[in-house]
Design a protein around this motif. Structure first.
Motif, mmCIF file in Angstrom:
data_model
loop_
_atom_site.group_PDB
_atom_site.id
_atom_site.type_symbol
_atom_site.label_atom_id
_atom_site.label_comp_id
_atom_site.label_asym_id
_atom_site.label_seq_id
_atom_site.Cartn_x
_atom_site.Cartn_y
_atom_site.Cartn_z
ATOM 1 N N MET A 38 0.829 -1.196 0.000
ATOM 2 C CA MET A 38 0.000 0.000 0.000
ATOM 3 C C MET A 38 0.868 1.253 0.000
ATOM 4 O O MET A 38 1.706 1.439 0.883
ATOM 5 C CB MET A 38 -0.902 -0.001 1.247
ATOM 6 C CG MET A 38 -1.822 1.192 1.341
ATOM 7 S SD MET A 38 -3.150 1.120 0.128
ATOM 8 C CE MET A 38 -4.024 2.661 0.504
ATOM 9 N N ASP A 40 1.882 5.414 0.130
ATOM 10 C CA ASP A 40 1.528 6.541 0.993
ATOM 11 C C ASP A 40 0.167 7.085 0.572
ATOM 12 O O ASP A 40 -0.106 7.255 -0.619
ATOM 13 C CB ASP A 40 2.599 7.629 0.871
ATOM 14 C CG ASP A 40 2.266 8.855 1.689
ATOM 15 O OD1 ASP A 40 2.550 8.870 2.892
ATOM 16 O OD2 ASP A 40 1.695 9.805 1.102
ATOM 17 N N LEU A 41 -0.700 7.357 1.532
ATOM 18 C CA LEU A 41 -2.078 7.747 1.230
ATOM 19 C C LEU A 41 -2.150 9.046 0.422
ATOM 20 O O LEU A 41 -2.938 9.152 -0.526
ATOM 21 C CB LEU A 41 -2.882 7.886 2.523
ATOM 22 C CG LEU A 41 -4.387 8.164 2.340
ATOM 23 C CD1 LEU A 41 -5.050 7.051 1.529
ATOM 24 C CD2 LEU A 41 -5.065 8.315 3.700
ATOM 25 N N THR A 42 -1.335 10.019 0.787
ATOM 26 C CA THR A 42 -1.332 11.287 0.042
ATOM 27 C C THR A 42 -0.904 11.062 -1.398
ATOM 28 O O THR A 42 -1.526 11.578 -2.336
ATOM 29 C CB THR A 42 -0.392 12.306 0.705
ATOM 30 O OG1 THR A 42 -0.846 12.588 2.023
ATOM 31 C CG2 THR A 42 -0.348 13.605 -0.107
#
Length: 284
Positions: A38, A40-42
């Motif tokens: 997964m 980095d969300l940003t």
């Protein structure tokens, strides 16, 4: 209200999201490989939104560039700039707005990614004009669509390793193959309109050459799997992609335009199964 908004939706091709998916799947694959799971969300949010915005911007500038020839091609004669639903100036304003939004998004990422985004913008702006000067606009499209791959690695790792360029090369081969199916559907109209394409260049060898491109794409994806030390689930995805390619070749056996378009559209599932194989390897 809907009558005013709909032409803009059609101009950005938001009513035909397959183009977004063809750009999104390899971008997500690159992000997952770069992050080894997964991302980095940003970074993930920026790239998903960026894919939607830049694909939309690419469609807008494409229709602006082709506004004088789209009326000569049956598939494109109802586009907003041809029908008069929108003016050329409105298209340019929309393209500028989308470009600004994309730039604001990329400012949330590191310096390397910001610098690389300039190349992506150049590719997006210049691609629509390639069909006037070269029989290989599909190759250029592959580079334009694939540039998000090295950018994804840059954003996630602040570096662009060899595996990123392997994925980039694979995407060029894949995009050239699937967009050649698209061009096969328009071949007769394109000849009359003076538009160049790989379908015209390949001639009667189109199916054979496309199959070579597809096999080469899968070979590089196998190499990517080896480089990234992928498990068996990834190779299952590659095998399913191969089956989709066999299906596409059967679809275009008689070169019927509707079947060629169907072969093009089915590439969404090729990208999907490859990404799912990658995500499954890393445990989503």
């Amino acid at each position: 209200m809907q009558e005013k908004v709909m032409p803009y939706i059609q101009l950005m091709r938001l009513d035909k999201p397959v183009g977004i998916l063809l750009l999104l799947w390899p971008t997500l694959s690159a992000l997952w490989i770069a992050a080894e799971g997964m991302p980095d969300l940003t970074v993930l949010i920026v790239f998903v939104l960026g894919v939607i915005i830049m694909r939309s911007a690419g469609c807008v500038i494409n229709d602006y560039a082709d506004r004088d020839v789209d009326g000569l091609v049956r598939r494109t004669m109802d586009r907003p700039l041809v029908s008069g639903a929108l003016k050329a100036k409105q298209a340019l304003i929309l393209f500028a707005v989308l470009g600004v939004v994309a730039f604001v998004l990329v400012l949330m990422l590191n310096t390397l990614t910001i610098l690389m985004s300039a190349v992506g913008l150049f590719l997006a702006i210049t691609y629509p004009f390639m069909k006037r000067y070269t029989y290989l606009p599909q190759v250029y499209l592959g580079a334009a669509f694939g540039w998000a791959i090295p950018m994804a690695f840059a954003a996630q790792t602040n570096a662009v390793p060899v595996i990123a360029w392997l994925l980039f090369l694979a995407n060029i081969l894949w995009a050239t193959a699937y967009d050649s199916f698209y061009a096969m559907a328009d071949r007769e109209d394109d000849l009359l309109a003076g538009i160049k394409s790989t379908a015209i260049l390949f001639g009667d060898d189109d199916k054979v050459i496309i199959s070579i491109l597809q096999i080469s794409f899968l070979a590089i994806m196998m190499l990517v799997g080896r480089q990234a030390e992928m498990s068996a689930v990834y190779y299952i995805g590659v095998f399913i992609a191969l089956l989709w390619f066999v299906y596409q070749q059967k679809l275009v056996i008689n070169r019927e335009p509707a079947q060629c378009l169907q072969a093009f559209l089915s590439n969404n599932w090729v990208g999907a199964v490859l990404f799912l194989g990658i995500a499954a390897h890393y445990g989503f």
